[in-house]
Design a protein around this motif. Structure first.
Motif, mmCIF file in Angstrom:
data_model
loop_
_atom_site.group_PDB
_atom_site.id
_atom_site.type_symbol
_atom_site.label_atom_id
_atom_site.label_comp_id
_atom_site.label_asym_id
_atom_site.label_seq_id
_atom_site.Cartn_x
_atom_site.Cartn_y
_atom_site.Cartn_z
ATOM 1 N N ASP A 47 0.847 -1.196 0.000
ATOM 2 C CA ASP A 47 0.000 0.000 0.000
ATOM 3 C C ASP A 47 0.882 1.245 0.000
ATOM 4 O OD1 ASP A 47 -2.373 -1.374 0.028
ATOM 5 O OD2 ASP A 47 -2.490 -1.412 2.221
ATOM 6 N N LYS A 48 0.298 2.345 -0.467
ATOM 7 C CA LYS A 48 1.079 3.576 -0.566
ATOM 8 C C LYS A 48 0.655 4.575 0.514
ATOM 9 C CE LYS A 48 1.874 7.442 -3.723
ATOM 10 N NZ LYS A 48 1.294 8.166 -4.861
ATOM 11 N N ALA A 49 1.633 5.261 1.091
ATOM 12 C CA ALA A 49 1.350 6.351 2.038
ATOM 13 C C ALA A 49 2.323 7.472 1.712
ATOM 14 C CB ALA A 49 1.537 5.884 3.476
ATOM 15 N N CYS A 50 1.794 8.621 1.319
ATOM 16 C CA CYS A 50 2.689 9.703 0.923
ATOM 17 C C CYS A 50 2.054 11.055 1.192
ATOM 18 C CB CYS A 50 3.066 9.588 -0.557
ATOM 19 S SG CYS A 50 4.503 10.617 -0.949
ATOM 20 N N THR A 51 2.898 12.019 1.485
ATOM 21 C CA THR A 51 2.444 13.391 1.701
ATOM 22 C C THR A 51 2.221 14.122 0.379
ATOM 23 O OG1 THR A 51 4.778 13.874 1.956
ATOM 24 C CG2 THR A 51 3.481 13.706 3.975
ATOM 25 N N PHE A 52 2.692 13.541 -0.701
ATOM 26 C CA PHE A 52 2.471 14.067 -2.043
ATOM 27 C C PHE A 52 1.589 13.081 -2.814
ATOM 28 C CE2 PHE A 52 6.440 16.949 -3.058
ATOM 29 C CZ PHE A 52 6.022 17.850 -2.103
ATOM 30 N N ASN A 53 1.083 13.550 -3.919
ATOM 31 C CA ASN A 53 0.268 12.699 -4.793
ATOM 32 C C ASN A 53 0.699 12.984 -6.230
ATOM 33 O OD1 ASN A 53 -1.640 10.876 -5.552
ATOM 34 N ND2 ASN A 53 -3.419 12.085 -4.902
ATOM 35 N N CYS A 54 1.981 12.773 -6.489
ATOM 36 C CA CYS A 54 2.577 13.201 -7.761
ATOM 37 C C CYS A 54 1.864 12.573 -8.960
ATOM 38 C CB CYS A 54 4.046 12.822 -7.804
ATOM 39 S SG CYS A 54 5.007 13.534 -6.471
ATOM 40 N N ALA A 55 1.631 13.420 -9.954
ATOM 41 C CA ALA A 55 0.960 12.951 -11.178
ATOM 42 C C ALA A 55 1.746 11.820 -11.830
ATOM 43 C CB ALA A 55 0.807 14.115 -12.146
ATOM 44 N N TYR A 56 3.049 11.810 -11.640
ATOM 45 C CA TYR A 56 3.899 10.832 -12.330
ATOM 46 C C TYR A 56 4.242 9.628 -11.465
ATOM 47 C CZ TYR A 56 7.607 13.009 -9.575
ATOM 48 O OH TYR A 56 8.371 13.484 -8.543
ATOM 49 N N CYS A 57 3.649 9.539 -10.280
ATOM 50 C CA CYS A 57 4.102 8.508 -9.333
ATOM 51 C C CYS A 57 3.941 7.092 -9.906
ATOM 52 C CB CYS A 57 3.334 8.623 -8.025
ATOM 53 S SG CYS A 57 3.991 7.501 -6.775
ATOM 54 N N GLN A 58 4.989 6.325 -9.818
ATOM 55 C CA GLN A 58 4.962 4.942 -10.302
ATOM 56 C C GLN A 58 4.159 4.030 -9.374
ATOM 57 O OE1 GLN A 58 9.160 4.132 -10.231
ATOM 58 N NE2 GLN A 58 9.104 3.322 -8.167
ATOM 59 N N CYS A 59 3.863 4.519 -8.156
ATOM 60 C CA CYS A 59 3.091 3.731 -7.182
ATOM 61 C C CYS A 59 1.594 3.933 -7.346
ATOM 62 C CB CYS A 59 3.474 4.126 -5.758
ATOM 63 S SG CYS A 59 5.204 3.871 -5.347
ATOM 64 N N GLY A 60 1.172 4.705 -8.331
ATOM 65 C CA GLY A 60 -0.251 5.013 -8.485
ATOM 66 C C GLY A 60 -0.632 6.198 -7.607
ATOM 67 N N TRP A 61 -1.942 6.524 -7.583
ATOM 68 C CA TRP A 61 -2.402 7.656 -6.778
ATOM 69 C C TRP A 61 -2.318 7.324 -5.291
ATOM 70 C CZ3 TRP A 61 -2.461 11.946 -9.298
ATOM 71 C CH2 TRP A 61 -2.903 12.020 -10.618
ATOM 72 N N THR A 62 -2.008 8.322 -4.506
ATOM 73 C CA THR A 62 -2.043 8.151 -3.048
ATOM 74 C C THR A 62 -3.518 7.991 -2.628
ATOM 75 O OG1 THR A 62 -0.144 9.627 -2.882
ATOM 76 C CG2 THR A 62 -1.393 9.215 -0.854
ATOM 77 N N PRO A 63 -3.832 7.003 -1.803
ATOM 78 C CA PRO A 63 -5.216 6.887 -1.308
ATOM 79 C C PRO A 63 -5.470 7.985 -0.271
ATOM 80 C CG PRO A 63 -3.846 5.158 -0.379
ATOM 81 C CD PRO A 63 -2.950 5.947 -1.290
ATOM 82 N N VAL A 64 -6.021 9.110 -0.753
ATOM 83 C CA VAL A 64 -6.036 10.345 0.035
ATOM 84 C C VAL A 64 -6.787 10.179 1.358
ATOM 85 C CG1 VAL A 64 -6.717 12.767 0.018
ATOM 86 C CG2 VAL A 64 -5.776 11.731 -2.046
ATOM 87 N N PHE A 67 -4.842 8.076 3.735
ATOM 88 C CA PHE A 67 -3.661 8.804 4.207
ATOM 89 C C PHE A 67 -4.063 9.829 5.275
ATOM 90 C CE2 PHE A 67 -0.976 12.599 3.932
ATOM 91 C CZ PHE A 67 0.147 12.048 4.531
ATOM 92 N N ARG A 68 -5.119 10.588 4.972
ATOM 93 C CA ARG A 68 -5.518 11.646 5.915
ATOM 94 C C ARG A 68 -6.060 11.075 7.218
ATOM 95 N NH1 ARG A 68 -7.239 15.821 1.394
ATOM 96 N NH2 ARG A 68 -5.222 16.909 1.334
ATOM 97 N N SER A 69 -6.652 9.894 7.153
ATOM 98 C CA SER A 69 -7.206 9.294 8.381
ATOM 99 C C SER A 69 -6.088 8.798 9.307
ATOM 100 C CB SER A 69 -8.129 8.126 8.027
ATOM 101 O OG SER A 69 -7.338 7.010 7.628
#
Ligand code: SF4
Length: 272
Positions: A47-64, A67-69
């Motif tokens: 799973d991904k956890a990131c403070t960014f949600n880079c358009a180019y991220c190879q890990c896919g979109w951050t599950p916002v 992440f915020r929860s």
């Protein structure tokens, strides 16, 4: 939660997919700059956890929402699991004669979010000293946590700190990196100055998001100048990104960008 980009859309058919690591170590895998790199993932497996949600991220979109929860923290490995994963993995790689050229603390998002990051870095260093004493260690970070002294302290213990700078102005940065936490370029510059040295990694894209326009590049160069890195590394799409419509920047353009950075700062700048 995002998963591996195993079935890339047709527009990205030429790019490599990336599977989110399921464990604490991944690789060694070939890299263009560091030879065979061994990754250390301190974040939830798969799973991904990131403070960014880079358009180019190879890990896919951050599950916002996740992440915020903050619930993702419950899925992070414990420090004891990190210790066992690193020690067992390093010992096995040495026994196989499969040692890495570099050890990279990175993984499924922003590594400095790991709740016991400083302790984990010490485990990485102790294992490196025991099994691969000549191998360099580094962290890849978006820099969002560098305001915390314990994170800077931990980053400074590693041989190299690679901090992301994909734009020098807030508007472009918001399009490329989509920060999910309060983030300012002025804060990043100030925090980088408190580190013992910094390598800047910058991603460039064209198409649906473009950070190679002249105003964007001029702002990037100004911000680089303020940071004063020891090295600049620029790159473009190599793996399937989260967003649609991104276009890889041609190599010659990346080289021209790197040349401008090197001339302006007087430090090496490489395309990778
Ligand atoms: S900082 Fe790295 S992991 Fe996080 S979204 Fe950007 S590219 Fe992905």
């Amino acid at each position: 939660m995002p998963s591996a980009s195993t079935n890339p859309p047709a527009e990205y058919a030429a790019l490599k997919p990336w599977a989110l690591p399921q464990g604490i170590l991944y690789g060694p895998f070939p890299t263009r700059r560091k030879g065979r790199a061994l990754g250390v993932n301190l974040l939830p497996p798969g799973d991904k956890a990131c403070t960014f949600n880079c358009a180019y991220c190879q890990c896919g979109w951050t599950p916002v929402e996740v992440f915020r929860s903050g619930t993702w923290k419950e899925s992070c490995p414990s420090l004891d699991e990190v210790r066992r994963g690193i020690e067992g993995g390093f010992a096995a790689l040495q026994a196989e004669g499969n040692g890495p050229d570099a050890i990279v603390v990175s993984g499924n998002g922003e590594p400095t979010l790991y709740p016991w990051f400083e302790e984990a870095v010490e485990l990485v260093l102790a294992a490196r000293d025991q099994w691969f004493p000549k191998v360099r260690t580094m962290v890849l970070t978006a820099g969002t946590e560098l305001g915390r002294p314990e994170i800077r302290r931990a980053c400074d213990r590693l041989d190299e700190r690679c901090v992301k700078l994909d734009a020098g102005d807030a508007k472009t940065l918001k399009k490329v990196d989509i920060p999910l936490v309060p983030f300012s370029l002025e804060g990043l510059v100030a925090n980088c100055a408190k580190l013992r040295d910094v390598t800047i990694q910058s991603f460039f894209t064209q198409g649906a998001v473009d950070n190679t326009t002249e105003p964007a590049l001029a702002a990037w160069l100004d911000r680089l100048d303020e940071i004063g890195p020891v090295e600049v590394q620029v790159y473009s799409l190599d793996r399937v990104p989260a967003a649609k419509g991104l276009k890889r920047v041609p190599r010659a353009e990346l080289e021209a960008i790197a040349r401008r950075a090197s001339q302006r700062l007087g430090v090496p700048a490489h395309v990778f």
